[in-house]
Design a protein around this motif. Structure first.
Motif, PDB file in Angstrom:
ATOM      1  N   ALA A 202       0.829  -1.209   0.000  1.00  0.00           N
ATOM      2  CA  ALA A 202       0.000   0.000   0.000  1.00  0.00           C
ATOM      3  C   ALA A 202       0.864   1.261   0.000  1.00  0.00           C
ATOM      4  N   GLN A 203       1.984   1.209   0.710  1.00  0.00           N
ATOM      5  CA  GLN A 203       2.866   2.373   0.743  1.00  0.00           C
ATOM      6  C   GLN A 203       3.517   2.613  -0.621  1.00  0.00           C
ATOM      7  N   LEU A 204       3.777   1.498  -1.374  1.00  0.00           N
ATOM      8  CA  LEU A 204       4.294   1.649  -2.746  1.00  0.00           C
ATOM      9  C   LEU A 204       3.247   2.327  -3.635  1.00  0.00           C
ATOM     10  N   ARG A 205       1.992   1.921  -3.518  1.00  0.00           N
ATOM     11  CA  ARG A 205       0.918   2.549  -4.300  1.00  0.00           C
ATOM     12  C   ARG A 205       0.798   4.035  -3.966  1.00  0.00           C
TER      13      ARG A 205
ATOM     14  N   GLU B 166      12.531   8.359 -14.008  1.00  0.00           N
ATOM     15  CA  GLU B 166      13.172   7.126 -13.543  1.00  0.00           C
ATOM     16  C   GLU B 166      12.642   6.677 -12.191  1.00  0.00           C
ATOM     17  N   GLU B 167      12.405   7.640 -11.302  1.00  0.00           N
ATOM     18  CA  GLU B 167      11.905   7.304  -9.978  1.00  0.00           C
ATOM     19  C   GLU B 167      10.536   6.631 -10.074  1.00  0.00           C
ATOM     20  N   LEU B 168       9.669   7.183 -10.913  1.00  0.00           N
ATOM     21  CA  LEU B 168       8.337   6.614 -11.089  1.00  0.00           C
ATOM     22  C   LEU B 168       8.419   5.220 -11.715  1.00  0.00           C
ATOM     23  N   ALA B 169       9.316   5.059 -12.694  1.00  0.00           N
ATOM     24  CA  ALA B 169       9.487   3.739 -13.333  1.00  0.00           C
ATOM     25  C   ALA B 169       9.967   2.702 -12.324  1.00  0.00           C
ATOM     26  N   ARG B 170      10.879   3.111 -11.431  1.00  0.00           N
ATOM     27  CA  ARG B 170      11.392   2.183 -10.415  1.00  0.00           C
ATOM     28  C   ARG B 170      10.284   1.755  -9.456  1.00  0.00           C
ATOM     29  N   LEU B 171       9.453   2.731  -9.007  1.00  0.00           N
ATOM     30  CA  LEU B 171       8.359   2.411  -8.097  1.00  0.00           C
ATOM     31  C   LEU B 171       7.354   1.464  -8.753  1.00  0.00           C
ATOM     32  N   ARG B 172       7.078   1.686 -10.028  1.00  0.00           N
ATOM     33  CA  ARG B 172       6.114   0.825 -10.725  1.00  0.00           C
ATOM     34  C   ARG B 172       6.651  -0.607 -10.875  1.00  0.00           C
ATOM     35  N   ARG B 173       7.933  -0.731 -11.108  1.00  0.00           N
ATOM     36  CA  ARG B 173       8.538  -2.079 -11.188  1.00  0.00           C
ATOM     37  C   ARG B 173       8.415  -2.796  -9.851  1.00  0.00           C
ATOM     38  N   GLN B 174       8.737  -2.052  -8.770  1.00  0.00           N
ATOM     39  CA  GLN B 174       8.623  -2.661  -7.438  1.00  0.00           C
ATOM     40  C   GLN B 174       7.193  -3.109  -7.160  1.00  0.00           C
ATOM     41  N   LEU B 175       6.222  -2.309  -7.586  1.00  0.00           N
ATOM     42  CA  LEU B 175       4.823  -2.652  -7.360  1.00  0.00           C
ATOM     43  C   LEU B 175       4.451  -3.937  -8.109  1.00  0.00           C
TER      44      LEU B 175
END
Length: 919
Positions: free
Chosen positions: A535-538, A678-687
């Motif tokens: 949830a924190q990643l979202r 890049e930051e947004l792309a990294r978060l989406r991969r983690q999700l």
């Protein structure tokens, strides 16, 4: 032999009050004590503290006088403290009349009369100073009466009351007398915490009923209808008054009907603001004098008296005029003859003989005292006063009149508060003389009877602490008990007590939030993995997208502003959105000003193809605009002439390509910033890689997680509020001590020699005065120059900040004043590094007047040059004398001590010396 009824009544009285001491005390008065007075006196006699909260005129000071009686009977001491010197003088004379001058003393800073007497009347600051100095006069003290204890809320002086209450020995009973406040129980709980058992006695009933009125023209309306109440039991405004207010509102409304020939409509007959002379005549005819008329302006008070004199108003008999003249001559015999004319003596005396007077802070104290005495004796029938008269002085009247419900509060014109309204109207109704008191508000244009009824009905006036530790307080406490105990003492202040009570409510909310968080956490539990982490990643993705969108909007706005700034008259553009969308030609680029509104960006004025001249803004251009072509604007073009607009619009349509007016030619938005972040792309991969991403119940869990995150943010905010209110006074004390350590006034738990000097300096600029002594800033000045320099630390000008620069004394003292301002700047910097803001800048507005008076100039010349009223001048010199005496005490063993004493001696002359003796 007495009858059975009389014997029963006597037995009932004995049962009601079995105390011989209380019976003996009551026998000295010509009336029976009220129930609240008896209850409070019993508490005092039982050795408990007591807080008495009662309306003005209810007789709460009698409880304080009972403490005086007990002290004398027990062979102990009682101190009776008041907030102002005038009230101390009044109480001193009352007690001397009852007990004799051998048993009663007076200490006000100006006067020391029989200071070792068993009963001493003093200002609260004097008692505070005695406590810090460990004065031997405190030996044998059993009772302290704190009259007008609600002054504790005063933001300038209120801390003194708390210092006294906290630091008095435990063996001393404190009798606190307060105006009616809504949180008396809370204040009483705090007194119990710091002083031991304290009973709270609240009396809300006025001893003399108060009737509220509104004077509309020559008519006097009741504010409330007789015996009427609404569904909630509240009194209803008089229907007649409501009608008068409605008629006035209708006649004054801009859209209302006009009179003949378009003239403004007439006000309803009799609806006007009555003049001052008319008010007095009406009150006199109705038997409602004596009256206090609150004007809220010194100049207004003086003008009111002059208007009455010019109109020939006379409210006294020949015999009364003789009596008034005798008192005037007796009380002013010590004022130098040459000063009487300067002080407006003859006009003042003529008004008094006619039964009319002004009363305000700008008057000579002696003049004010004469007015007060004549009014109490019933020889003055009307006093035009500022609100300072309502602060403690015993001057009750049959009627109180409020000219307006707006007053100057030192910073702006503000509405009178319910508390101020009650304080002012509380003067109406003299106990033992009047059957009822009357409060009259004068009608003004736009008058709202309902608002006045709200003022008259509100009874919520909470007492709020204004306590904060000062530099002087810190060195005195650390020197007396050490730093850690001092910190604990300050944590027992009423300010911290109130903050802690607020924390209790916040902590309860926080506890409930934490319990709910546990339930939400359980509901979002997922067997695939840690759903809180998911949830924190979202949430992190959502926050990042919002941030990028905000940045994109800002960039587009900046690009639009830059494009608009390049526009020139004659540029043809297309307005992309809004009701003026389409072709337009720029008439004026409307470049932004450098002033406060420059942040709005360019505001180009354009002519649209629809022949409208409009001023546009950034909101009309969501993206950058570019000129499509140019059009020559004729010199003869006048936007106010329809023909000019029509011709230019025709040229605009002819100049532009056929399809431009119908198609959007602005640049398309490029690729979004989110696509390349890049930051947004990294978060989406983690999700996507998180195990919970593949849970079939993911969205159900997510709904509970959103609730958990939202409540978590609220709980964190509550936690920060709790932490900000916990130990607030102690944390501020720590910052004060760090400043004092940086400047070598404290060394750990030890007070340095410089700190011991600071301990003798009281006042708003205590630290700056101490620094001036330590750094020999005042060394070498003569007495008059020292008076001028020290005046910069005591005086606060009534002039606005942008007024003409003050006139300064000649000679070396000018350099000294400049050095004092520079030194203040250094201290201000030290304070700011420790997040404090205690020291105001020295005010040089009185330095020249102080220097001239100390060098022997005449009063007329000094007042004229300084543009000061006599009362303001005397008060300013008194404050200066207080600090000079402290400087002399603090500068022991140096030449400055003698210079300060000589300066004080040079200032104590003429009206200042006389005012000091009479005050």
């Amino acid at each position: 032999m007495s009858s059975p009824a009389e014997r029963y009544a006597a037995a009932y009285e004995r049962q009601r009050d079995p105390s011989p001491q209380l019976r003996a005390f009551q026998a000295g008065y010509g009336f029976q004590l009220d129930d609240f007075q008896l209850r409070a006196c019993r508490s005092v006699e039982a050795g408990r503290g007591v807080l008495v909260a009662a309306p003005t005129g209810a007789g709460k000071t009698l409880v304080g006088e009972f403490a005086v009686h007990l002290a004398l009977e027990e062979g102990r001491k009682c101190f009776y403290t008041t907030p102002i010197k005038a009230l101390s003088n009044q109480k001193y004379h009352d007690l001397v009349e009852r007990y004799g001058d051998d048993k009663v003393g007076l200490l006000t800073g100006d006067n020391t009369v029989n200071g070792e007497a068993p009963v001493v009347v003093m200002t609260t600051e004097v008692l505070r100073n005695m406590l810090y100095a460990g004065s031997a006069t405190l030996h044998g003290l059993s009772y302290v009466v704190m009259d007008e204890v609600h002054y504790l809320a005063d933001r300038f002086r209120g801390a003194v009351w708390e210092e006294v209450i906290i630091n008095l020995p435990e063996s001393v009973s404190v009798i606190s007398l307060s105006a009616t406040v809504s949180n008396a129980e809370e204040f009483g709980d705090w007194l119990t915490t710091v002083r031991g058992d304290t009973d709270v006695v609240v009396e809300e009933k006025r001893p003399v009923p108060l009737w509220q009125h509104v004077m509309v023209g020559s008519r006097l309306y009741d504010l409330f209808g007789q015996g009427e109440a609404d569904g909630e039991g509240r009194r209803v405004v008089s229907p007649e008054l409501v009608r008068a207010g409605r008629d006035d509102l209708r006649s004054s409304r801009p859209g209302g009907r006009s009179g003949r020939g378009g003239r403004p409509p007439r006000r309803p007959r009799g609806t006007y603001t009555p003049g001052r002379v008319e008010v007095l005549e009406k009150l006199d005819a109705a038997g409602l004098l004596p009256a206090i008329v609150f004007v809220f302006s010194r100049a207004g008070c003086e003008a009111a008296v002059q208007q009455c004199l010019t109109a020939g108003v006379r409210l006294t008999s020949p015999d009364e005029r003789v009596e008034i003249r005798e008192l005037i001559e007796e009380r002013t015999s010590g004022i130098p003859e040459g000063d009487l004319h300067v002080l407006g003596y003859h006009e003042w005396a003529e008004g008094l003989e006619r039964g009319i007077a002004a009363h305000h802070a700008g008057m000579l104290p002696t003049f004010k005292e004469v007015v007060e005495e004549l009014f109490v004796r019933g020889l003055i029938r009307a006093v035009f006063a500022t609100e300072t008269l309502a602060l403690g002085i015993n001057m009750p009247a049959r009627t109180v009149v409020l000219e307006r419900l707006v007053k100057w509060n030192g910073e702006t014109h503000a509405d009178v508060t319910p508390g101020e309204f009650t304080q002012l109207t509380g003067r109406a109704g003299r106990r033992g003389i009047d059957i009822e008191g009357h409060a009259v508000v004068l009608w003004q244009p736009g008058f709202d009877p309902t608002a006045v009824a709200g003022l008259a009905s509100t009874r919520t006036f909470p007492l709020r602490s204004s306590f904060r530790p000062s530099y002087n307080m810190a060195v005195n406490l650390v020197g007396s008990v050490g730093r850690t105990p001092a910190r604990e003492i300050l944590e027992s202040s009423f300010a911290q007590f109130q903050a802690d009570r607020a924390v209790v409510g916040l902590a309860r909310q926080l506890h409930r939030a934490e319990e709910a968080l546990e339930g939400y956490h359980e509901a979002m539990t997922c067997d695939k993995g840690d759903f809180q982490e998911y949830a924190q990643l979202r949430q992190a993705i959502k926050d990042r997208e919002t941030q990028l969108a905000r940045e994109g909007t800002a960039q587009r706005r900046a690009a639009s502003a830059a494009a608009l700034e390049k526009l020139r008259p004659g540029d043809v553009i297309r307005v992309p959105t809004g009701k003026f969308a389409g072709l337009a030609v720029v008439l004026d680029p409307g470049m932004p000003a450098s002033g406060p509104h420059g942040g709005e960006g360019p505001r180009p004025t354009v002519l649209t193809e629809g022949r409208q001249v409009r001023r546009l803004s950034l909101i009309d251009f969501p993206s950058a605009v570019e000129p499509m072509t140019r059009l020559r604007i004729p010199r003869s073009f006048n936007p106010r002439v329809p023909a000019s607009r029509r011709d230019l619009a025709a040229s605009l349509r002819a100049k532009a390509p056929d399809d431009v007016g119908r198609q959007y030619t602005g640049k398309r938005r490029g690729r979004s910033a989110a696509a390349d972040d890049e930051e947004l792309a990294r978060l989406r991969r983690q999700l996507r890689d998180h195990p919970c991403h593949r849970c079939p119940d993911r969205e159900e869990h997510a709904r509970w997680a959103e609730r958990w995150l939202r409540l978590r943010r609220e709980a964190d905010q509550l936690q920060r509020r709790v932490e900000s209110r916990t130990n607030t006074v102690a944390r501020q004390f720590d910052r004060v001590c760090r400043v004092l350590e940086d400047l070598d006034y404290l060394s750990g738990d030890e007070v340095t020699p410089s700190g011991r000097r600071l301990a003798r300096l009281y006042g708003e600029l205590d630290l700056l005065a101490a620094e001036c002594i330590r750094r020999d800033v005042w060394a070498g000045l003569d007495p008059a120059e020292l008076a001028a320099a020290v005046a910069a630390l005591t005086y606060e000008s009534r002039q606005p900040d942008d007024a003409v620069p003050p006139r300064l004394p000649p000679g070396r003292v000018r350099d000294v004043l400049a050095e004092m301002v520079r030194l203040w700047g250094d201290l201000d910097h030290v304070e700011s590094t420790h997040r404090l803001d205690f020291l105001r800048e020295p005010d040089l507005g009185f330095t020249h007047a102080a220097w001239r008076w100390a060098t022997g100039h005449q009063l007329d010349s000094v007042l004229r040059d300084a543009e000061l009223a006599a009362g303001d001048f005397v008060r300013a010199v008194r404050q200066l004398l207080d600090l000079l005496d402290q400087v002399a005490d603090a500068a022991s063993g140096t030449p400055l001590r003698e210079t300060a004493r000589l300066a004080a001696g040079a200032l104590r002359r003429g009206v200042v010396a006389y005012a000091t003796l009479s005050a």
